[in-house]
Design a protein around this motif. Structure first.
Motif, PDB file in Angstrom:
ATOM      1  N   VAL A 179      51.520  50.415  38.839  1.00 45.25           N
ATOM      2  CA  VAL A 179      52.111  48.982  39.151  1.00 45.25           C
ATOM      3  C   VAL A 179      52.823  48.785  37.687  1.00 45.25           C
ATOM      4  N   ILE A 180      54.342  48.151  38.188  1.00 42.54           N
ATOM      5  CA  ILE A 180      55.149  47.880  37.057  1.00 42.54           C
ATOM      6  C   ILE A 180      55.009  46.174  36.846  1.00 42.54           C
ATOM      7  N   ARG A 181      54.186  45.967  35.615  1.00 36.81           N
ATOM      8  CA  ARG A 181      54.456  44.513  35.280  1.00 36.81           C
ATOM      9  C   ARG A 181      55.261  44.255  34.376  1.00 36.81           C
ATOM     10  N   SER A 182      55.593  45.229  33.379  1.00 35.22           N
ATOM     11  CA  SER A 182      56.322  45.087  32.199  1.00 35.22           C
ATOM     12  C   SER A 182      56.947  46.411  31.878  1.00 35.22           C
ATOM     13  N   MET A 183      58.167  46.404  30.874  1.00 36.28           N
ATOM     14  CA  MET A 183      58.462  47.736  30.634  1.00 36.28           C
ATOM     15  C   MET A 183      57.683  48.774  30.088  1.00 36.28           C
ATOM     16  N   ASP A 184      56.472  48.053  29.180  1.00 34.99           N
ATOM     17  CA  ASP A 184      55.373  48.916  28.743  1.00 34.99           C
ATOM     18  C   ASP A 184      55.019  49.770  29.920  1.00 34.99           C
ATOM     19  N   ASP A 185      54.683  49.195  31.133  1.00 37.92           N
ATOM     20  CA  ASP A 185      54.114  50.172  31.835  1.00 37.92           C
ATOM     21  C   ASP A 185      55.209  51.312  32.691  1.00 37.92           C
ATOM     22  N   PHE A 186      56.495  50.778  32.483  1.00 32.68           N
ATOM     23  CA  PHE A 186      57.492  51.757  33.050  1.00 32.68           C
ATOM     24  C   PHE A 186      57.674  52.751  32.023  1.00 32.68           C
ATOM     25  N   ASP A 187      57.586  52.378  30.652  1.00 32.06           N
ATOM     26  CA  ASP A 187      57.561  53.363  29.699  1.00 32.06           C
ATOM     27  C   ASP A 187      56.411  54.410  29.865  1.00 32.06           C
ATOM     28  N   LEU A 188      55.337  54.067  30.154  1.00 29.25           N
ATOM     29  CA  LEU A 188      54.483  55.222  30.503  1.00 29.25           C
ATOM     30  C   LEU A 188      54.761  56.044  31.679  1.00 29.25           C
ATOM     31  N   VAL A 189      55.365  55.379  32.728  1.00 33.69           N
ATOM     32  CA  VAL A 189      55.683  56.481  33.699  1.00 33.69           C
ATOM     33  C   VAL A 189      56.975  57.379  33.243  1.00 33.69           C
ATOM     34  N   VAL A 190      57.786  56.983  32.689  1.00 33.57           N
ATOM     35  CA  VAL A 190      58.805  57.720  32.252  1.00 33.57           C
ATOM     36  C   VAL A 190      58.174  58.893  31.180  1.00 33.57           C
ATOM     37  N   GLU A 191      57.310  58.524  30.154  1.00 32.61           N
ATOM     38  CA  GLU A 191      56.632  59.488  29.386  1.00 32.61           C
ATOM     39  C   GLU A 191      55.975  60.574  30.226  1.00 32.61           C
ATOM     40  N   GLU A 192      55.272  60.067  31.292  1.00 32.71           N
ATOM     41  CA  GLU A 192      54.590  61.201  32.050  1.00 32.71           C
ATOM     42  C   GLU A 192      55.487  61.975  32.666  1.00 32.71           C
ATOM     43  N   THR A 193      56.615  61.567  33.202  1.00 25.92           N
ATOM     44  CA  THR A 193      57.910  62.184  33.800  1.00 25.92           C
ATOM     45  C   THR A 193      58.329  63.289  32.672  1.00 25.92           C
ATOM     46  N   ARG A 194      58.352  62.763  31.564  1.00 28.22           N
ATOM     47  CA  ARG A 194      58.763  63.944  30.661  1.00 28.22           C
ATOM     48  C   ARG A 194      58.153  65.157  30.324  1.00 28.22           C
ATOM     49  N   LYS A 195      56.676  64.830  30.635  1.00 26.46           N
ATOM     50  CA  LYS A 195      55.727  65.963  30.419  1.00 26.46           C
ATOM     51  C   LYS A 195      55.744  66.939  31.373  1.00 26.46           C
ATOM     52  N   THR A 196      55.962  66.528  32.616  1.00 35.77           N
ATOM     53  CA  THR A 196      55.883  66.928  33.893  1.00 35.77           C
ATOM     54  C   THR A 196      57.318  67.906  34.545  1.00 35.77           C
ATOM     55  N   ARG A 197      58.423  67.220  33.854  1.00 39.20           N
ATOM     56  CA  ARG A 197      59.647  67.831  34.479  1.00 39.20           C
ATOM     57  C   ARG A 197      59.767  68.918  33.750  1.00 39.20           C
ATOM     58  N   GLN A 198      60.217  70.061  34.515  1.00 39.75           N
ATOM     59  CA  GLN A 198      60.587  71.371  34.280  1.00 39.75           C
ATOM     60  C   GLN A 198      61.970  71.401  33.418  1.00 39.75           C
ATOM     61  N   PRO A 199      62.090  72.053  32.226  1.00 42.92           N
ATOM     62  CA  PRO A 199      63.460  72.096  31.764  1.00 42.92           C
ATOM     63  C   PRO A 199      64.392  72.931  32.888  1.00 42.92           C
ATOM     64  N   SER A 200      65.561  72.862  32.435  1.00 44.11           N
ATOM     65  CA  SER A 200      66.720  73.842  33.307  1.00 44.11           C
ATOM     66  C   SER A 200      66.580  75.148  32.515  1.00 44.11           C
ATOM     67  N   ALA A 201      67.092  76.097  33.612  1.00 49.27           N
ATOM     68  CA  ALA A 201      67.129  77.510  33.126  1.00 49.27           C
ATOM     69  C   ALA A 201      67.723  77.744  32.004  1.00 49.27           C
ATOM     70  N   ALA A 202      68.870  77.130  31.963  1.00 49.90           N
ATOM     71  CA  ALA A 202      69.808  77.056  30.615  1.00 49.90           C
ATOM     72  C   ALA A 202      69.017  76.518  29.477  1.00 49.90           C
ATOM     73  N   ALA A 203      68.345  75.402  29.504  1.00 51.31           N
ATOM     74  CA  ALA A 203      67.576  74.863  28.297  1.00 51.31           C
ATOM     75  C   ALA A 203      66.320  75.969  28.135  1.00 51.31           C
ATOM     76  N   ALA A 204      65.675  76.550  28.980  1.00 54.14           N
ATOM     77  CA  ALA A 204      64.525  77.374  28.553  1.00 54.14           C
ATOM     78  C   ALA A 204      64.962  78.736  28.388  1.00 54.14           C
ATOM     79  N   ALA A 205      66.127  79.199  28.260  1.00 49.70           N
ATOM     80  CA  ALA A 205      66.540  80.441  27.863  1.00 49.70           C
ATOM     81  C   ALA A 205      66.562  80.536  26.391  1.00 49.70           C
ATOM     82  N   PRO A 206      66.156  81.717  25.695  1.00 46.22           N
ATOM     83  CA  PRO A 206      66.085  82.020  24.118  1.00 46.22           C
ATOM     84  C   PRO A 206      67.468  81.961  23.749  1.00 46.22           C
ATOM     85  N   ALA A 207      67.572  81.269  22.552  1.00 40.38           N
ATOM     86  CA  ALA A 207      69.026  81.349  21.857  1.00 40.38           C
ATOM     87  C   ALA A 207      69.184  82.699  21.532  1.00 40.38           C
ATOM     88  N   ILE A 208      70.700  82.941  21.563  1.00 36.94           N
ATOM     89  CA  ILE A 208      70.999  84.292  21.214  1.00 36.94           C
ATOM     90  C   ILE A 208      71.782  84.290  19.805  1.00 36.94           C
TER      91      ILE A 208
END
Length: 213
Positions: free
Chosen positions: A184-213
């Motif tokens: 339930v989004i009653r404030s931006m603090d609530d939405f910040d928690l949703v976004v933070e959880e999203t960051r934890k669960t989102r998979q990095p792209s193949a390019a981002a996950a590739a080791p640096a050469i």
């Protein structure tokens, strides 16, 4: 030349207190801006309802309602159940409508869900009800090309196109969605928690996950 973008609906008309209404509209604006800035339009979806309805949702979960009228035209003979989700502006509009017209003396409420969670619990499909009855300022159907594209569609059309063009999608499910699977989004603090959880669960792209050469 594409037609000018339709004006966004005014939110908060269901809130009688001016200060509370201003705080609500500021929150909706801030969520919209955050979603756009971080590319979260198809990562977090929103549902608008009322405080009165939320009382029941908190106990029983979000109930799937009969929604065959919102299926693509060729699929409307089948009885199906589900819930409606969409952009923050679509959710805010329906929250106002629910609070003002269906549950008088209640207040609007926004509920958010991660797409990954909703896809686990339901099948997400285009929202045919919005094609039939679009609300001003919430869709791109004022563009003749977009309207022509949605004049005929099926269940296989990607739901992200529905979200992009219509601002809404339909989630087909039989079981209620538990309150713990939503926020339930009653404030931006609530939405910040949703976004933070999203960051934890989102998979990095193949390019981002590739080791640096």
């Amino acid at each position: 030349m594409r037609p000018p973008k339709a004006e966004r609906p005014a939110h908060g008309y269901s809130i009688p207190d001016g200060e509370a209404r201003q705080a609500w509209t500021a929150m909706i604006d801030a969520v919209r801006q955050r979603v756009a800035a971080e590319g979260l339009a198809d990562v977090i979806l929103f549902h608008g309802t009322s405080e009165r309805a939320l009382d029941g949702i908190a106990i029983e979960g979000m109930e799937a309602i009969e929604c065959s009228h919102a299926l693509p035209p060729d699929d409307r003979d089948d009885e199906r159940f589900g819930t409606f989700w969409g952009s923050i502006d679509t959710a805010a509009t329906y929250a106002d409508d629910t609070a003002a017209e269906r549950h008088e003396d209640s207040l609007p409420v926004i509920i958010a869900i991660h797409v990954s969670t909703l896809e686990w619990l339901a099948s997400i499909v285009p929202d045919g009800a919005t094609v039939d009855f679009p609300l001003d300022g919430l869709t791109l159907l004022h563009d003749p090309d977009v309207a022509a594209y949605w004049s005929d569609f099926g269940m296989t059309r990607p739901w992200r196109e529905s979200l992009r063009d219509l601002g809404a999608v339909l989630a087909l499910h039989g079981q209620n969605i538990h309150i713990d699977d939503m926020t339930v989004i009653r404030s931006m603090d609530d939405f910040d928690l949703v976004v933070e959880e999203t960051r934890k669960t989102r998979q990095p792209s193949a390019a981002a996950a590739a080791p640096a050469i």
